[in-house]
Design an enzyme around this catalytic site. Structure first.
Site, PDB file in Angstrom:
ATOM      1  N   SER A  20      44.033  39.502  38.725  1.00 60.23           N
ATOM      2  CA  SER A  20      43.597  38.342  37.941  1.00 60.23           C
ATOM      3  C   SER A  20      44.187  38.423  36.540  1.00 60.23           C
ATOM      4  O   SER A  20      44.580  39.493  36.066  1.00 60.23           O
ATOM      5  CB  SER A  20      42.061  38.289  37.854  1.00 60.23           C
ATOM      6  OG  SER A  20      41.554  39.446  37.208  1.00 60.23           O
ATOM      7  N   ASP A  66      34.602  48.052  41.254  1.00 58.49           N
ATOM      8  CA  ASP A  66      34.090  47.792  39.910  1.00 58.49           C
ATOM      9  C   ASP A  66      34.478  49.002  39.066  1.00 58.49           C
ATOM     10  O   ASP A  66      34.035  50.128  39.332  1.00 58.49           O
ATOM     11  CB  ASP A  66      32.574  47.624  39.963  1.00 58.49           C
ATOM     12  CG  ASP A  66      31.956  47.314  38.612  1.00 58.49           C
ATOM     13  OD1 ASP A  66      32.612  47.557  37.574  1.00 58.49           O
ATOM     14  OD2 ASP A  66      30.809  46.844  38.577  1.00 58.49           O
ATOM     15  N   TYR A 156      33.724  44.344  21.783  1.00 56.08           N
ATOM     16  CA  TYR A 156      35.069  44.386  22.355  1.00 56.08           C
ATOM     17  C   TYR A 156      36.065  45.008  21.376  1.00 56.08           C
ATOM     18  O   TYR A 156      36.859  45.880  21.744  1.00 56.08           O
ATOM     19  CB  TYR A 156      35.490  42.963  22.726  1.00 56.08           C
ATOM     20  CG  TYR A 156      36.899  42.821  23.232  1.00 56.08           C
ATOM     21  CD1 TYR A 156      37.283  43.361  24.454  1.00 56.08           C
ATOM     22  CD2 TYR A 156      37.852  42.106  22.499  1.00 56.08           C
ATOM     23  CE1 TYR A 156      38.583  43.215  24.933  1.00 56.08           C
ATOM     24  CE2 TYR A 156      39.151  41.949  22.968  1.00 56.08           C
ATOM     25  CZ  TYR A 156      39.511  42.506  24.186  1.00 56.08           C
ATOM     26  OH  TYR A 156      40.791  42.357  24.654  1.00 56.08           O
ATOM     27  N   ALA A 159      35.766  48.753  21.094  1.00 61.36           N
ATOM     28  CA  ALA A 159      36.415  49.426  22.218  1.00 61.36           C
ATOM     29  C   ALA A 159      37.936  49.420  22.051  1.00 61.36           C
ATOM     30  O   ALA A 159      38.606  50.411  22.333  1.00 61.36           O
ATOM     31  CB  ALA A 159      36.027  48.758  23.530  1.00 61.36           C
TER      32      ALA A 159
END
Length: 252
Positions: A20, A66, A156, A159
């Site tokens: 994706s 996952d 985000y 990270a």
């Protein structure tokens, strides 16, 4: 694709999120070079794997997984190496760049964001290092969003900054083994997800003004830089963060 990286022919490559977004372009880019690609994703990407086999005569190995399940992720990497041979390259691409106001973040949400955006990167690197061929390469996707301090996505961007530290430390630790570790920091790449969830005519126009190059970035723009970092043509490059953002931020 205009460049050929001959050492990637037949090379074993593992990509997270390879079915994706940017990952689709990366998977196809490596397949076009003749690499043996394995990738993981949360959603079923069997149809994409079928399409790639029909187009390139080179079917990628899709393992549904996952990446926040560390055991499942590391098992998938082991399966890839068992199927395709010792890894030439690991590409940590999967991420969740959900927008969020800092005041609304809960401990559970914070942990969830770090699990997908940072923890999974480390444990993928850890497993890949034990299964990597000599002169192997790891490429960790970060983002320029932490460099200019993007608002409404602090979990985000934190990270992303961590990925830079992770990359530098692993490059130092594993350099004696011939393993190179680099990061790539894209600008705003207009995947289908970005177009659907966050891109508006006004936000796109405003961001374009920040770029030196006046074209919207597409997933295909990430392929060449990643192939370069995976290939031996970048053999003496490690511990670095390569910015590919059409000229929004400056480094050096």
């Amino acid at each position: 694709m205009t460049a050929s990286f001959h050492d990637l022919m037949g090379a074993s490559v593992f990509i997270t999120g390879g079915g994706s977004g940017i990952g689709v372009a990366l998977t196809e880019g490596f397949l076009a070079q003749g690499a043996k690609v394995a990738f993981v994703g949360r959603s079923d990407a069997s149809a994409f794997a079928d399409a790639m086999a029909a187009k390139h005569g080179n079917r990628p190995l899709f393992i549904q997984c996952d990446i926040t399940d560390t055991d499942a992720l590391q098992d998938a990497i082991a399966q890839a190496a068992q199927t395709h041979g010792p890894l030439k390259a690991l590409v940590n691409n999967a991420a969740n760049d959900a927008r969020h106001a800092a005041a609304t973040i809960t401990p559970a949400y914070w942990d969830e964001m770090q699990a997908v955006n940072l923890k999974a990167y480390f444990f993928a690197c850890q497993k890949a290092a034990s299964l990597m061929a000599p002169q192997g390469a790891m490429i960790n996707f970060s983002s320029i969003s932490y460099m200019f301090g993007a608002a409404d996505m602090v979990a985000y961007t934190t990270a992303n900054a961590g990925i830079t530290g992770l990359t530098r430390s692993l490059a130092r630790e594993w350099g004696p083994r011939g393993i190179r570790v680099n990061a790539i920091a894209p600008g705003w790449v207009f995947t289908e997800k970005q177009e659907t969830m966050w891109a508006t005519p006004d936000s796109k126009a405003a961001f374009l003004e920040r770029q030196c190059l006046q074209d919207f970035m597409q997933p295909a723009d990430m392929v060449g830089p990643v192939l370069f970092l995976a290939s031996d043509v970048s053999a003496m490059m490690t511990g670095q963060t390569m910015v590919v953002d059409a000229g929004v931020v400056t480094t050096g």
